[in-house]
Write a protein that holds these residues in place. Sequence first.
Motif, PDB file in Angstrom:
ATOM      1  N   SER A 142       0.857  -1.181   0.000  1.00  0.00           N
ATOM      2  CA  SER A 142       0.000   0.000   0.000  1.00  0.00           C
ATOM      3  C   SER A 142       0.895   1.235   0.000  1.00  0.00           C
ATOM      4  O   SER A 142       2.093   1.149   0.307  1.00  0.00           O
ATOM      5  N   TYR A 143       0.331   2.365  -0.366  1.00  0.00           N
ATOM      6  CA  TYR A 143       1.046   3.630  -0.230  1.00  0.00           C
ATOM      7  C   TYR A 143       0.037   4.744   0.024  1.00  0.00           C
ATOM      8  O   TYR A 143      -1.171   4.574  -0.196  1.00  0.00           O
ATOM      9  N   ALA A 144       0.523   5.898   0.501  1.00  0.00           N
ATOM     10  CA  ALA A 144      -0.349   7.020   0.843  1.00  0.00           C
ATOM     11  C   ALA A 144       0.272   8.317   0.351  1.00  0.00           C
ATOM     12  O   ALA A 144       1.470   8.560   0.540  1.00  0.00           O
ATOM     13  N   LEU A 145      -0.567   9.161  -0.283  1.00  0.00           N
ATOM     14  CA  LEU A 145      -0.135  10.464  -0.780  1.00  0.00           C
ATOM     15  C   LEU A 145      -1.069  11.538  -0.245  1.00  0.00           C
ATOM     16  O   LEU A 145      -2.303  11.430  -0.367  1.00  0.00           O
ATOM     17  N   GLU A 146      -0.487  12.568   0.340  1.00  0.00           N
ATOM     18  CA  GLU A 146      -1.272  13.742   0.715  1.00  0.00           C
ATOM     19  C   GLU A 146      -1.409  14.629  -0.520  1.00  0.00           C
ATOM     20  O   GLU A 146      -0.411  15.070  -1.096  1.00  0.00           O
ATOM     21  N   VAL A 147      -2.629  14.891  -0.909  1.00  0.00           N
ATOM     22  CA  VAL A 147      -2.914  15.666  -2.118  1.00  0.00           C
ATOM     23  C   VAL A 147      -3.271  17.089  -1.712  1.00  0.00           C
ATOM     24  O   VAL A 147      -4.212  17.306  -0.940  1.00  0.00           O
ATOM     25  N   LEU A 148      -2.525  18.062  -2.245  1.00  0.00           N
ATOM     26  CA  LEU A 148      -2.753  19.475  -1.943  1.00  0.00           C
ATOM     27  C   LEU A 148      -3.305  20.158  -3.192  1.00  0.00           C
ATOM     28  O   LEU A 148      -2.673  20.140  -4.256  1.00  0.00           O
ATOM     29  N   TYR A 149      -4.492  20.742  -3.055  1.00  0.00           N
ATOM     30  CA  TYR A 149      -5.144  21.377  -4.197  1.00  0.00           C
ATOM     31  C   TYR A 149      -4.641  22.804  -4.389  1.00  0.00           C
ATOM     32  O   TYR A 149      -4.214  23.472  -3.439  1.00  0.00           O
ATOM     33  N   SER A 150      -4.697  23.252  -5.618  1.00  0.00           N
ATOM     34  CA  SER A 150      -4.186  24.565  -5.990  1.00  0.00           C
ATOM     35  C   SER A 150      -5.107  25.678  -5.481  1.00  0.00           C
ATOM     36  O   SER A 150      -6.333  25.608  -5.671  1.00  0.00           O
ATOM     37  N   PRO A 151      -4.554  26.709  -4.831  1.00  0.00           N
ATOM     38  CA  PRO A 151      -5.400  27.844  -4.403  1.00  0.00           C
ATOM     39  C   PRO A 151      -5.805  28.731  -5.572  1.00  0.00           C
ATOM     40  O   PRO A 151      -6.758  29.516  -5.453  1.00  0.00           O
ATOM     41  N   LYS A 152      -5.104  28.615  -6.706  1.00  0.00           N
ATOM     42  CA  LYS A 152      -5.408  29.449  -7.870  1.00  0.00           C
ATOM     43  C   LYS A 152      -6.344  28.733  -8.830  1.00  0.00           C
ATOM     44  O   LYS A 152      -7.435  29.221  -9.138  1.00  0.00           O
ATOM     45  N   ASN A 153      -5.914  27.578  -9.318  1.00  0.00           N
ATOM     46  CA  ASN A 153      -6.738  26.794 -10.234  1.00  0.00           C
ATOM     47  C   ASN A 153      -7.583  25.828  -9.410  1.00  0.00           C
ATOM     48  O   ASN A 153      -7.192  24.685  -9.165  1.00  0.00           O
ATOM     49  N   LYS A 154      -8.701  26.299  -8.948  1.00  0.00           N
ATOM     50  CA  LYS A 154      -9.505  25.545  -7.999  1.00  0.00           C
ATOM     51  C   LYS A 154      -9.953  24.206  -8.567  1.00  0.00           C
ATOM     52  O   LYS A 154     -10.391  24.110  -9.708  1.00  0.00           O
ATOM     53  N   GLY A 155      -9.814  23.192  -7.735  1.00  0.00           N
ATOM     54  CA  GLY A 155     -10.216  21.848  -8.123  1.00  0.00           C
ATOM     55  C   GLY A 155      -9.120  21.040  -8.766  1.00  0.00           C
ATOM     56  O   GLY A 155      -9.310  19.850  -9.048  1.00  0.00           O
ATOM     57  N   THR A 156      -7.946  21.637  -8.977  1.00  0.00           N
ATOM     58  CA  THR A 156      -6.818  20.908  -9.548  1.00  0.00           C
ATOM     59  C   THR A 156      -5.775  20.672  -8.459  1.00  0.00           C
ATOM     60  O   THR A 156      -5.684  21.428  -7.487  1.00  0.00           O
ATOM     61  N   VAL A 157      -4.978  19.644  -8.661  1.00  0.00           N
ATOM     62  CA  VAL A 157      -3.962  19.281  -7.676  1.00  0.00           C
ATOM     63  C   VAL A 157      -2.695  20.078  -7.934  1.00  0.00           C
ATOM     64  O   VAL A 157      -2.179  20.096  -9.059  1.00  0.00           O
ATOM     65  N   ASP A 158      -2.202  20.722  -6.895  1.00  0.00           N
ATOM     66  CA  ASP A 158      -0.993  21.528  -7.027  1.00  0.00           C
ATOM     67  C   ASP A 158       0.259  20.693  -6.781  1.00  0.00           C
ATOM     68  O   ASP A 158       1.241  20.792  -7.516  1.00  0.00           O
ATOM     69  N   SER A 159       0.233  19.840  -5.740  1.00  0.00           N
ATOM     70  CA  SER A 159       1.403  19.013  -5.408  1.00  0.00           C
ATOM     71  C   SER A 159       0.977  17.854  -4.523  1.00  0.00           C
ATOM     72  O   SER A 159      -0.164  17.820  -4.030  1.00  0.00           O
ATOM     73  N   VAL A 160       1.872  16.904  -4.326  1.00  0.00           N
ATOM     74  CA  VAL A 160       1.602  15.746  -3.473  1.00  0.00           C
ATOM     75  C   VAL A 160       2.757  15.562  -2.496  1.00  0.00           C
ATOM     76  O   VAL A 160       3.907  15.938  -2.779  1.00  0.00           O
TER      77      VAL A 160
END
Length: 430
Positions: A142-160
């Motif tokens: 198994s693995y786990a990623l924290e997904v951080l969404y973009s404050p500018k392009n709402k609804g898109t992932v900025d980084s993990v």
Amino acid sequence: MTKVKDTGSIAKTITELTGKTPETIAEKDAFNYLMPVMTKLYNLIQPSLTTIQSNNLIYFNSNEEYDDNAYYNQLIDYYHNASATFSNLIDLRRNMLIGDGLKPVQENDQATLEFLNRPNEFGETLLDIWEKLCFDFSLFESYALEVLYSPKNKGTVDSVVHHSPDTVRAVANDNPNLNYVNVWQLSKAWGRTNKTGKYVKPATQGIPIANWNPFNWASDGARQLLVCKRYSAGNEVYAIPSFNSILSYVELDAQLARYSLSTVSKGFTPQTIVVLAGNPDKKSKDEFVNRFKSRYSGADGERVLFIWTTDENSKPQIMPFQQVDITPLLQALIQITTEKIASGMGATPELAGVVVGGQSNLQSDYNKLGIAYSYYYKRTILPFQLQMINTLNKIMRVNGLSDLTVTTPPLILDLPTQPAQSQPNTKSIM
């Protein structure tokens, strides 16, 4: 049931011993007697690795005796300290999963390449994190990623951000009939042990984080946890590794190594017994024993056993200690352990770096290793890769990017070439 009279030699012997003539069943009925009696499932005690605590935190325990929340810690300890065979196969899994690294399916897709090379707040790109994910899936499946969404392009992932599975625990669903996780918690202190290996009270609460759901990104604070795990029947929350059944052999491998080291370093098995008359005080005993060892067995000699008797008329005796050679037993255990660990992980001993058999042929070994490597990739590694990539592609699709892929090249070894044979000198002498 039809019975026939047995007049064979066995029946005659039984008759002579018991005075009774035995009867045997007909051959056509014999099959029913050969079938084992199956134990009913409801008669078994089902050990549970997961337990729900009062705060709805789901523990992942190393055994069913107590709630230590330390299953992942146990796997980490086994990887580092238990069995070389187990560690080698985990490393092999990791390296094969990594392959040539993440690549976009659509070659030269600049937007996808830019995302893969975009560093997070800790300076790690998704290409860097891929290697960590491969190790996690090798050991924990198994693995786990924290997904951080973009404050500018709402609804898109900025980084993990990568989180090791041993730092992740699930919060039980409010509906007890559902095993789907809505909230996870992060902590470095879920499973704890002290210096003696005994468990201590683990943490009961960590930092909460919502489960991956791109439709709820705003209400979840633009922060979610994407967990990829191999499905385990009977445990939908955590992944029970496919090799769980052979962990006892991993532990046995560690115990055999400790036994061999203890035998060599401490020499606790005596070779000679010295029986002495009388029973002097401890100081006199110590002085005599030290002089004896120094003269007859060296300063580090520890293989002489001294026995003192209270009968002063007894003469001193020196006798050999009758030892039992357990070397064949140890060798058999080591071989069985290696084979069980490799088999339980879907591999062969050769893939773990273990030579099987007394003789070796370079070309034959190469062919055998290549076939084993290819089979292992298709049977074990490829399904893992597909599941890992499919999970990452959830992020890529949210961002409107190309899907990812990874390729593991076949095993290629450079065999040494045979030196060219020198040509005989045919020059004539005139």
